[in-house]
Write a protein that holds these residues in place. Structure first.
Motif, mmCIF file in Angstrom:
data_model
loop_
_atom_site.group_PDB
_atom_site.id
_atom_site.type_symbol
_atom_site.label_atom_id
_atom_site.label_comp_id
_atom_site.label_asym_id
_atom_site.label_seq_id
_atom_site.Cartn_x
_atom_site.Cartn_y
_atom_site.Cartn_z
ATOM 1 N N ASP A 914 0.869 -1.197 0.000
ATOM 2 C CA ASP A 914 0.000 0.000 0.000
ATOM 3 C C ASP A 914 0.898 1.236 0.000
ATOM 4 O O ASP A 914 1.537 1.545 1.009
ATOM 5 C CB ASP A 914 -0.912 0.000 1.220
ATOM 6 N N ALA A 915 0.954 1.933 -1.125
ATOM 7 C CA ALA A 915 1.829 3.111 -1.245
ATOM 8 C C ALA A 915 1.432 4.224 -0.291
ATOM 9 O O ALA A 915 2.255 5.083 0.066
ATOM 10 C CB ALA A 915 1.803 3.616 -2.700
ATOM 11 N N GLY A 916 0.180 4.234 0.163
ATOM 12 C CA GLY A 916 -0.284 5.275 1.076
ATOM 13 C C GLY A 916 0.259 5.141 2.489
ATOM 14 O O GLY A 916 0.063 6.027 3.331
ATOM 15 N N GLU A 917 0.946 4.031 2.773
ATOM 16 C CA GLU A 917 1.462 3.806 4.119
ATOM 17 C C GLU A 917 2.562 4.808 4.498
ATOM 18 O O GLU A 917 2.771 5.096 5.669
ATOM 19 C CB GLU A 917 2.009 2.377 4.235
ATOM 20 N N ALA A 918 3.278 5.352 3.532
ATOM 21 C CA ALA A 918 4.380 6.286 3.831
ATOM 22 C C ALA A 918 3.873 7.497 4.603
ATOM 23 O O ALA A 918 4.480 7.928 5.598
ATOM 24 C CB ALA A 918 5.057 6.720 2.535
ATOM 25 N N ALA A 919 2.759 8.059 4.153
ATOM 26 C CA ALA A 919 2.193 9.235 4.826
ATOM 27 C C ALA A 919 1.696 8.865 6.217
ATOM 28 O O ALA A 919 1.827 9.644 7.177
ATOM 29 C CB ALA A 919 1.055 9.814 3.993
ATOM 30 N N LYS A 920 1.147 7.655 6.365
ATOM 31 C CA LYS A 920 0.651 7.223 7.671
ATOM 32 C C LYS A 920 1.800 7.043 8.662
ATOM 33 O O LYS A 920 1.664 7.332 9.851
ATOM 34 C CB LYS A 920 -0.143 5.923 7.525
ATOM 35 N N ILE A 921 2.926 6.537 8.174
ATOM 36 C CA ILE A 921 4.107 6.384 9.042
ATOM 37 C C ILE A 921 4.551 7.737 9.565
ATOM 38 O O ILE A 921 4.830 7.903 10.766
ATOM 39 C CB ILE A 921 5.258 5.694 8.257
ATOM 40 N N ASP A 922 4.620 8.717 8.667
ATOM 41 C CA ASP A 922 5.031 10.070 9.083
ATOM 42 C C ASP A 922 4.052 10.654 10.097
ATOM 43 O O ASP A 922 4.463 11.322 11.057
ATOM 44 C CB ASP A 922 5.114 10.990 7.862
ATOM 45 N N GLU A 923 2.782 10.389 9.902
ATOM 46 C CA GLU A 923 1.759 10.917 10.813
ATOM 47 C C GLU A 923 1.921 10.332 12.219
ATOM 48 O O GLU A 923 1.835 11.045 13.223
ATOM 49 C CB GLU A 923 0.373 10.600 10.259
ATOM 50 N N ILE A 924 2.168 9.023 12.289
ATOM 51 C CA ILE A 924 2.361 8.384 13.596
ATOM 52 C C ILE A 924 3.643 8.873 14.254
ATOM 53 O O ILE A 924 3.669 9.166 15.455
ATOM 54 C CB ILE A 924 2.377 6.848 13.438
ATOM 55 N N ALA A 925 4.724 8.970 13.476
ATOM 56 C CA ALA A 925 6.011 9.406 14.032
ATOM 57 C C ALA A 925 5.927 10.805 14.597
ATOM 58 O O ALA A 925 6.677 11.163 15.527
ATOM 59 C CB ALA A 925 7.088 9.340 12.957
ATOM 60 N N ALA A 926 5.015 11.628 14.074
ATOM 61 C CA ALA A 926 4.874 13.010 14.558
ATOM 62 C C ALA A 926 4.066 13.105 15.846
ATOM 63 O O ALA A 926 4.043 14.150 16.500
ATOM 64 C CB ALA A 926 4.217 13.871 13.483
ATOM 65 N N MET A 927 3.410 11.995 16.210
ATOM 66 C CA MET A 927 2.569 12.027 17.416
ATOM 67 C C MET A 927 3.434 12.183 18.663
ATOM 68 O O MET A 927 4.547 11.668 18.725
ATOM 69 C CB MET A 927 1.732 10.748 17.513
ATOM 70 N N ARG A 928 2.881 12.881 19.638
ATOM 71 C CA ARG A 928 3.619 13.113 20.887
ATOM 72 C C ARG A 928 3.220 12.083 21.932
ATOM 73 O O ARG A 928 2.040 11.974 22.280
ATOM 74 C CB ARG A 928 3.352 14.514 21.426
ATOM 75 N N PRO A 929 4.180 11.308 22.442
ATOM 76 C CA PRO A 929 3.856 10.357 23.522
ATOM 77 C C PRO A 929 3.480 11.096 24.818
ATOM 78 O O PRO A 929 3.752 12.291 24.978
ATOM 79 C CB PRO A 929 5.156 9.567 23.696
ATOM 80 N N LEU A 930 2.891 10.358 25.721
ATOM 81 C CA LEU A 930 2.453 10.951 26.985
ATOM 82 C C LEU A 930 3.622 11.389 27.852
ATOM 83 O O LEU A 930 3.493 12.302 28.653
ATOM 84 C CB LEU A 930 1.579 9.941 27.741
ATOM 85 N N SER A 931 4.758 10.731 27.756
ATOM 86 C CA SER A 931 5.898 11.142 28.575
ATOM 87 C C SER A 931 7.182 10.861 27.829
ATOM 88 O O SER A 931 7.202 10.105 26.871
ATOM 89 C CB SER A 931 5.899 10.387 29.901
#
Length: 931
Positions: A914-931
């Motif tokens: 799924d070529a659309g996975e690249a954008a999803k990876i970037d979106e998750i990596a940008a998320m801020r963890p709780l600590s």
């Protein structure tokens, strides 16, 4: 032309006395200090390090003023009367703080309180000698009154929508202006909007307003010129309206008490005038309080120029009418009143009649406002606050609890005390229930904690002597202008100190400055009774001056050093906002720690950075530095929870589970109501005990299980005790058998062969959304664990999403929501760890869907490195499977989050699916963890 505060006698005294040119520098410096201090020298509770530098600057200014005083007075200074001896006695106050430094619970807070007390002593000495000169006394009184009035208008500017004007006026020199707005000049709590002006705490602002309401009435009555009467009369309504807007019940309760006490000092004619002016101003204030309140509430939500103009019109018109009526009373009624009752005033005890009558009237007014519907004339928020005044409401019960707990601290630190900030450092160890309050809400008890019985006796002896000597002289010679001047200062000191019985006003350095200036003003007016002992030898005089200079030099050195350290710490925090460079952030931290190796914030930031770098490269140099920095910091700050948590984090990174548990175990008595301390204590003891059981190490097993069960019993006993609290008293922070605790303690019982007790513990801790899991017959089975992990993820994901959305949309870091998400994630992760421990880390212990949610919880909780390993272990080669693609997606995002090398093989297979996975990876990596 006579001054608005002073009458004809003061004007004559001024004309007869000229201020020496050399003294003007000190007088002007003193006034500039008064103008600067309110907007800089705020609350210092050992946690708000943003206020460090202003405190040190204030000490620096105090030192410079004292040096200048020595230079101007060294020839004239004599130890010949009791007033001079007070200049010596005041040095005992910082001396007691110096002695408590050797046994301090927090060296950092104790040192800062020593500096603050030294500043008070310096200001007292300078004020004592400046205020002896009547013309200077006039100038300083008017400066104090001007500053007070400016603070009142500053608060109202913020309330009536002109916060940008208020922020612009002080933003160029105040460190509490952000984005053009003064922080929390209008605060919000469970009661709604509350006016705080410069104090950022409504109750302390109420104490300030109460003091200057009575000062304004005193100045109004004492003024002989029309403009003096009009200015002070005009300020009565803004002060009273501001007092109502604070919603401070303590202020409303203490106001009549202080008023009646002050009436006792006045002759009947003046008592009547005090009452008349207060009634006039009170009626005008109540008349406009409702619209001004509603307009302010409206303006806090939306800008509205027409509403703001309307609010200002209400306030200014009511103030003008009040000023005019007060002038009429003073101009026409006051002279006739004084003449008509002059003979009656000379009778014995006549000054008691009106205060007694006023007490009856106050009691009647209190009954009407608290016990009847008359209070409906007030704004709804004020009506609600008055309705809740009783001895069973939570704030009263909580204060009584604070006071009892304060006495527990005193019992363990009786003679020298626990040092400055002793309550803030120790209260969690002594608290009756899990409240959060770094202040004891009683200045006198907090002072007793900090310096012990010895220091408390010195302080009370000092202030009681000043009050006694002044009041005795005033009652006998109140017509003398010196004593009239002193009464101005008595009002300030008495009002603030009395209100401080109920709150922590004196934790604001500016309020402390006002009190010590007030004490100096009274002392300057005392009878100059000669000393019976020959103190006025040149050796003693110059010895005192030399000692003062040496002490001031030491304070000057410490202040300059601390300013440099504070600047460096601030630089590090600023750099961290824009840079990720370890070396760039570390350089100012090393500078900050050079002279203050236990500075809490710098220690915590540097240790956290070292821990983070060590987790990435496993270079023992960073672990060693973190350990050294924390060990040194904990020598002076053994009760600092954040330092201890960083030490635990370091041990976890090093795989030293036993050492981490030891930190929790050895410090559990310091945080007896902190459930977030007991959760990991119990779960870690359970985990280590289970490991020892699997390794057949019975000694270790018994040791760890005993630690866990003892901690569990503490929690159970605490929960039972909290049920006995009075119905009106709030519990405070959550404290219960949580699902995480139930998992840990239940596992101990299960491993030791008591399955029935294990099930009972699960039922105790698994409530609400977990309740159905507790009633299942397959407790501790693999299927039960899988369902528990899934439930924990679902319950944690919702608050995490809410927290994250608020963070990115409004920049609001809602810690309560984050804590809810983290608590649920922790429950699921502990369940996962229990199974992995028993199966010796088998990768196929769970289905891929469970492995996925575990990896997500680890990632979102901040344990990204562990998430990488978990997610990778769950991957398969089937990229047509949606769950496997999601595992790969989160796995690659975790690698990117860690700035690690990309797993190209997994990436290629995922993108091929799924070529659309690249954008999803970037979106998750940008998320801020709780600590």
């Amino acid at each position: 032309m006579a001054n608005p505060v002073y009458g004809k006698k003061a004007a004559q005294s001024r004309n007869a006395e000229k201020i020496p040119d050399s003294l003007w520098v000190l007088v002007i410096g003193f006034i500039l200090f008064l103008l600067w201090a309110p907007f800089q020298v705020g609350l210092f509770n050992g946690q708000q390090t943003d206020y460090e530098k202003p405190i040190y600057l204030a000490v620096l200014f105090g030192c410079l003023m004292l040096f200048l005083w020595v230079g101007l007075y060294y020839k004239r200074f004599k130890l010949e009367d009791q007033r001079d001896l007070l200049a010596v006695a005041v040095l005992l106050l910082p001396l007691t703080y110096f002695l408590s430094l050797f046994v301090a619970a927090s060296h950092y807070m104790a040192m800062n309180m020593l500096l603050i007390q030294s500043m008070y002593a310096a200001v007292f000495i300078v004020s004592l000698y400046l205020l002896r000169q009547k013309q200077v006394n006039v100038i300083i009184q008017n400066a104090v009154l001007t500053v007070a009035y400016l603070i009142v208008w500053f608060g109202l500017l913020n309330w009536l929508g002109a916060w940008n004007v208020a922020g612009g006026l002080v933003g160029w020199f105040s460190n509490t202006v952000r984005g053009g707005k003064y922080l929390d000049a209008v605060m919000t709590d469970a009661n709604g909007l509350r006016l705080t002006s410069i104090f950022q705490y409504a109750n302390t602002y109420a104490a300030f307003l109460m003091a200057f309401l009575f000062v304004a009435i005193f100045a109004l009555i004492r003024s002989k010129k029309a403009y003096g009467m009009l200015i002070n009369g005009f300020m009565l309504v803004p002060i009273i309206v501001s007092l109502l807007l604070t919603l401070s019940r303590g202020g409303l309760v203490m106001l009549p008490v202080v008023f009646v006490l002050l009436l006792l000092f006045q002759k009947p004619a003046r008592q009547i005038l005090w009452i008349i002016h207060l009634i006039i101003a009170g009626i005008a204030s109540v008349a406009v309080a409702n619209p001004v309140t509603k307009i302010g509430q409206h303006l806090s939500a939306v800008p509205d120029a027409s509403a703001a103009i309307k609010g200002w019109a209400y306030l200014l018109i009511a103030s003008a009418v009040t000023a005019l009526l007060c002038w009429v009373v003073q101009r026409f009624a006051a002279p006739k009143l004084e003449t008509s009752i002059e003979s009656w005033s000379n009778r014995k005890f006549t000054n008691l009649w009106l205060p007694i009558g006023a007490t009856v009237l106050v009691a009647l007014a209190a009954f009407l406002l608290i016990g009847t519907s008359v209070r409906s004339v007030l704004p709804d928020n004020i009506e609600t606050r008055l309705e809740n005044i009783n001895f069973q409401q939570h704030s009263v019960l909580e204060r009584f609890t604070f006071y009892k707990d304060a006495l527990k601290v005193t019992k363990d630190y009786p003679i020298l005390g626990a040092g400055g900030g002793g309550w803030a450092a120790l209260y969690e160890k002594y608290q009756n229930n899990p409240y959060t309050s770094r202040q004891a809400h009683n200045f006198f008890l907090q002072y007793l904690i900090e310096v012990g019985i010895l220091g408390f006796i010195v302080f009370m002896g000092f202030i009681l002597f000043v009050f006694y000597k002044y009041i005795r002289g005033y009652m006998n010679q109140r017509e003398r202008d010196d004593y009239e001047n002193g009464f101005f200062f008595l009002i300030i000191a008495l009002s603030i100190l009395l209100h401080s019985v109920l709150d922590f006003n004196m934790s604001y350095a500016f309020m402390g400055l006002l009190v010590f200036i007030g004490l100096a003003g009274m002392a300057a007016a005392m009878d100059a009774k000669p000393l019976t002992v020959k103190w006025n030898s040149s050796g003693l005089r110059f010895g005192y001056l030399a000692l003062a200079c040496l002490g001031t030099l030491a304070l000057l050195f410490v202040s300059l050093r601390n300013i440099g350290s504070a600047n460096a710490a601030a630089d590090a925090k600023a750099i961290a906002q824009t840079s990720q460079s370890y070396e760039e952030i570390k350089a100012p931290l090393i500078k900050a720690l050079k002279n203050r190796p236990s500075h809490p914030e710098s220690v915590i930031i540097l240790a956290s950075m070292d821990n983070q770098v060590y987790s990435q490269n496993q270079n023992e140099q960073f672990a060693a530095e973190s350990l050294a920095v924390l060990t040194r910091g904990l020598e002076d700050e053994p009760n600092n929870k954040q330092m201890l948590q960083q030490l635990i984090a370091l041990y976890d990174l090093q795989g030293k589970s036993e050492e981490a548990l030891a930190v929790y175990r050895d410090n559990q008595d310091k945080y007896i109501w902190d459930i977030q301390w007991y959760e990991p204590l119990i779960t870690r003891a359970s985990d280590l005990g289970t490991q020892a059981h699997l390794q057949q190490d019975s000694a270790k097993e018994q040791e760890y299980f005993q630690i866990g069960l003892a901690a569990y019993s503490h929690v159970v006993d605490g929960v039972a005790y909290l049920k006995t609290l009075p119905s009106g008293q709030l519990q405070g922070r959550p404290f219960s058998v949580t699902p995480l605790i139930a998992l840990g303690a239940g596992k101990i019982k299960l491993v030791t062969g008591n399955a029935e007790a294990a099930a009972a513990i699960i039922q105790t801790g698994f409530t609400d959304s977990y309740a159905d899991l507790a009633s299942r017959s397959d407790l501790w089975s693999r299927a039960w664990y899988i369902d528990l992990i899934g439930r924990s993820y679902d319950l944690g994901q919702a608050p995490y999403t809410q927290w994250y959305n608020k963070l990115i949309s409004a920049g609001s870091d809602d810690q309560a929501i984050a804590a809810n998400a983290k608590a649920n994630f922790n429950t699921g992760l502990e369940a996962y760890n229990q199974v992995m421990r028993e199966t010796n880390g088998e990768t196929n212990a769970f289905p891929s869907a469970t492995t996925l949610v575990v990896g997500k919880m680890q990632f979102l909780s901040g344990d990204v490195r562990t998430a990488v390993n978990t997610l990778k272990a769950g991957l398969s080669e089937d990229y047509s499977d949606a769950i496997n693609r999601e595992l790969a997606r989160w796995y690659l995002a975790a690698l990117k989050k860690l700035n690690s090398a990309q797993d190209q093989d997994v990436y290629n297979k995922l993108i091929a699916a799924d070529a659309g996975e690249a954008a999803k990876i970037d979106e998750i990596a940008a998320m801020r963890p709780l600590s």
